[in-house]
Design a protein around this motif. Structure first.
Motif, PDB file in Angstrom:
ATOM      1  N   SER A  34       0.830  -1.198   0.000  1.00  0.00           N
ATOM      2  CA  SER A  34       0.000   0.000   0.000  1.00  0.00           C
ATOM      3  C   SER A  34       0.870   1.255   0.000  1.00  0.00           C
ATOM      4  N   ALA A  35       0.389   2.302  -0.660  1.00  0.00           N
ATOM      5  CA  ALA A  35       1.110   3.577  -0.694  1.00  0.00           C
ATOM      6  C   ALA A  35       0.854   4.403   0.553  1.00  0.00           C
ATOM      7  N   GLN A  36      -0.164   4.044   1.323  1.00  0.00           N
ATOM      8  CA  GLN A  36      -0.521   4.792   2.533  1.00  0.00           C
ATOM      9  C   GLN A  36      -0.754   3.823   3.690  1.00  0.00           C
ATOM     10  N   VAL A  37      -0.426   4.276   4.898  1.00  0.00           N
ATOM     11  CA  VAL A  37      -0.899   3.638   6.125  1.00  0.00           C
ATOM     12  C   VAL A  37      -1.707   4.698   6.852  1.00  0.00           C
ATOM     13  N   GLY A  38      -3.003   4.568   6.818  1.00  0.00           N
ATOM     14  CA  GLY A  38      -3.846   5.667   7.279  1.00  0.00           C
ATOM     15  C   GLY A  38      -3.589   6.873   6.394  1.00  0.00           C
ATOM     16  N   SER A  39      -3.203   8.003   7.009  1.00  0.00           N
ATOM     17  CA  SER A  39      -2.894   9.216   6.240  1.00  0.00           C
ATOM     18  C   SER A  39      -1.397   9.349   5.952  1.00  0.00           C
ATOM     19  N   PHE A  40      -0.606   8.366   6.387  1.00  0.00           N
ATOM     20  CA  PHE A  40       0.852   8.434   6.261  1.00  0.00           C
ATOM     21  C   PHE A  40       1.309   7.826   4.939  1.00  0.00           C
ATOM     22  N   SER A  41       2.097   8.579   4.168  1.00  0.00           N
ATOM     23  CA  SER A  41       2.628   8.100   2.897  1.00  0.00           C
ATOM     24  C   SER A  41       3.852   7.226   3.141  1.00  0.00           C
ATOM     25  N   THR A  42       3.859   6.020   2.587  1.00  0.00           N
ATOM     26  CA  THR A  42       4.967   5.093   2.841  1.00  0.00           C
ATOM     27  C   THR A  42       6.280   5.584   2.236  1.00  0.00           C
ATOM     28  N   GLU A  43       6.250   6.470   1.245  1.00  0.00           N
ATOM     29  CA  GLU A  43       7.502   6.990   0.688  1.00  0.00           C
ATOM     30  C   GLU A  43       8.272   7.823   1.708  1.00  0.00           C
ATOM     31  N   LEU A  44       7.598   8.269   2.768  1.00  0.00           N
ATOM     32  CA  LEU A  44       8.265   9.053   3.804  1.00  0.00           C
ATOM     33  C   LEU A  44       9.164   8.204   4.694  1.00  0.00           C
ATOM     34  N   VAL A  45       8.985   6.891   4.679  1.00  0.00           N
ATOM     35  CA  VAL A  45       9.904   6.021   5.426  1.00  0.00           C
ATOM     36  C   VAL A  45      11.308   6.171   4.856  1.00  0.00           C
ATOM     37  N   HIS A  46      11.415   6.134   3.535  1.00  0.00           N
ATOM     38  CA  HIS A  46      12.713   6.340   2.881  1.00  0.00           C
ATOM     39  C   HIS A  46      13.285   7.708   3.234  1.00  0.00           C
ATOM     40  N   GLU A  47      12.453   8.732   3.176  1.00  0.00           N
ATOM     41  CA  GLU A  47      12.913  10.097   3.447  1.00  0.00           C
ATOM     42  C   GLU A  47      13.460  10.221   4.859  1.00  0.00           C
ATOM     43  N   PHE A  48      12.738   9.664   5.821  1.00  0.00           N
ATOM     44  CA  PHE A  48      13.177   9.714   7.216  1.00  0.00           C
ATOM     45  C   PHE A  48      14.508   8.986   7.407  1.00  0.00           C
ATOM     46  N   LEU A  49      14.592   7.768   6.903  1.00  0.00           N
ATOM     47  CA  LEU A  49      15.782   6.942   7.127  1.00  0.00           C
ATOM     48  C   LEU A  49      17.008   7.516   6.428  1.00  0.00           C
ATOM     49  N   TRP A  50      16.837   8.035   5.218  1.00  0.00           N
ATOM     50  CA  TRP A  50      17.960   8.607   4.483  1.00  0.00           C
ATOM     51  C   TRP A  50      18.510   9.837   5.202  1.00  0.00           C
ATOM     52  N   LYS A  51      17.637  10.743   5.647  1.00  0.00           N
ATOM     53  CA  LYS A  51      18.105  11.938   6.339  1.00  0.00           C
ATOM     54  C   LYS A  51      18.715  11.581   7.696  1.00  0.00           C
ATOM     55  N   PHE A  52      18.157  10.576   8.349  1.00  0.00           N
ATOM     56  CA  PHE A  52      18.735  10.099   9.610  1.00  0.00           C
ATOM     57  C   PHE A  52      20.157   9.579   9.397  1.00  0.00           C
ATOM     58  N   ALA A  53      20.346   8.723   8.400  1.00  0.00           N
ATOM     59  CA  ALA A  53      21.673   8.161   8.120  1.00  0.00           C
ATOM     60  C   ALA A  53      22.659   9.245   7.724  1.00  0.00           C
ATOM     61  N   LEU A  54      22.206  10.194   6.932  1.00  0.00           N
ATOM     62  CA  LEU A  54      23.071  11.275   6.469  1.00  0.00           C
ATOM     63  C   LEU A  54      23.580  12.111   7.633  1.00  0.00           C
ATOM     64  N   GLU A  55      22.676  12.508   8.521  1.00  0.00           N
ATOM     65  CA  GLU A  55      23.066  13.372   9.634  1.00  0.00           C
ATOM     66  C   GLU A  55      23.822  12.618  10.724  1.00  0.00           C
ATOM     67  N   ALA A  56      23.494  11.344  10.905  1.00  0.00           N
ATOM     68  CA  ALA A  56      24.231  10.534  11.884  1.00  0.00           C
ATOM     69  C   ALA A  56      25.598  10.121  11.350  1.00  0.00           C
ATOM     70  N   ARG A  57      25.780  10.225  10.040  1.00  0.00           N
ATOM     71  CA  ARG A  57      27.003   9.820   9.351  1.00  0.00           C
ATOM     72  C   ARG A  57      27.289   8.335   9.594  1.00  0.00           C
TER      73      ARG A  57
END
Length: 202
Positions: A131-154
């Motif tokens: 599914s592209a959504q879980v409730g109102s949450f877009s699943t593509e945001l999982v990638h966005e969160f994890l990528w920015k987390f990894a980038l900033e945590a180095r």
């Protein structure tokens, strides 16, 4: 960004305010799973709660964002802040295990998270959600969160969802595995003298 002083108090906090979001976040590696999360994105609240509880981190998040547009900026900026506090809390990384590979099942779903606390930010993501959504949450945001987390945590972060049928279960397994993998990779190993690298620095 501030860091707590003293042995055994690997924690940091950050405040980030932009025209899109206003975030205050504190993160403690050597915690008990104490969580206080208030954001405008309920599904992310749930995932961060799982992440902290299964990693035994102390995590406080207060976040407001322009969710009238969508959840993107809020999710992205929380990932940025969490990554920054992880990096700061680790300090010079002396004595840590550095690596971790963790599998976590959630009913029919199986996720794997592999980490190298390398000071070389890299992100690989293999996940196909029904599914592209879980409730109102877009699943593509999982990638966005994890990528920015990894980038900033180095850190080098590989996330693989091997299989699953329920999108919620699949993402939940990812966040649980992330918490456990970070806990393992950042744990202090008394056998490690100094920084776990032949370069002498991470």
């Amino acid at each position: 960004m501030t860091q707590a002083a003293g042995a055994g108090s690997r924690m940091a906090e950050v405040a980030r305010k932009t025209n899109e979001t206003d975030i205050k976040l504190s993160f403690g590696l050597d915690g008990t799973g104490s969580v206080n999360i208030e954001t405008d994105v309920p599904f992310l609240n749930h995932m961060l709660d799982l992440f902290a509880k299964h990693g035994q981190f102390d995590l406080t998040v207060e976040a407001r964002g322009d969710v009238d547009i969508d959840d993107h900026h809020t999710v992205e900026d929380i990932g940025i802040c969490l990554g920054q506090t992880l990096r700061e809390a680790l300090g010079d990384k002396a004595g840590i295990k550095r690596y971790a590979s963790v599998f976590v099942p959630m009913d029919e779903a199986l996720a794997q998270v592999v980490i190298d606390v390398s000071n070389r930010p890299h992100f690989e993501y293999r996940a196909e959600y029904p599914s592209a959504q879980v409730g109102s949450f877009s699943t593509e945001l999982v990638h966005e969160f994890l990528w920015k987390f990894a980038l900033e945590a180095r850190i080098t972060l590989h996330v693989i969802v091997h299989y699953g049928r329920n999108t919620h279960h699949m993402i939940e397994a990812v966040f649980k595995a992330l918490g456990r993998a970070i806990d393992e990779a950042t744990a202090i190993d008394p056998r490690v003298k100094g920084v776990p690298s032949t370069k002498g620095v991470l």
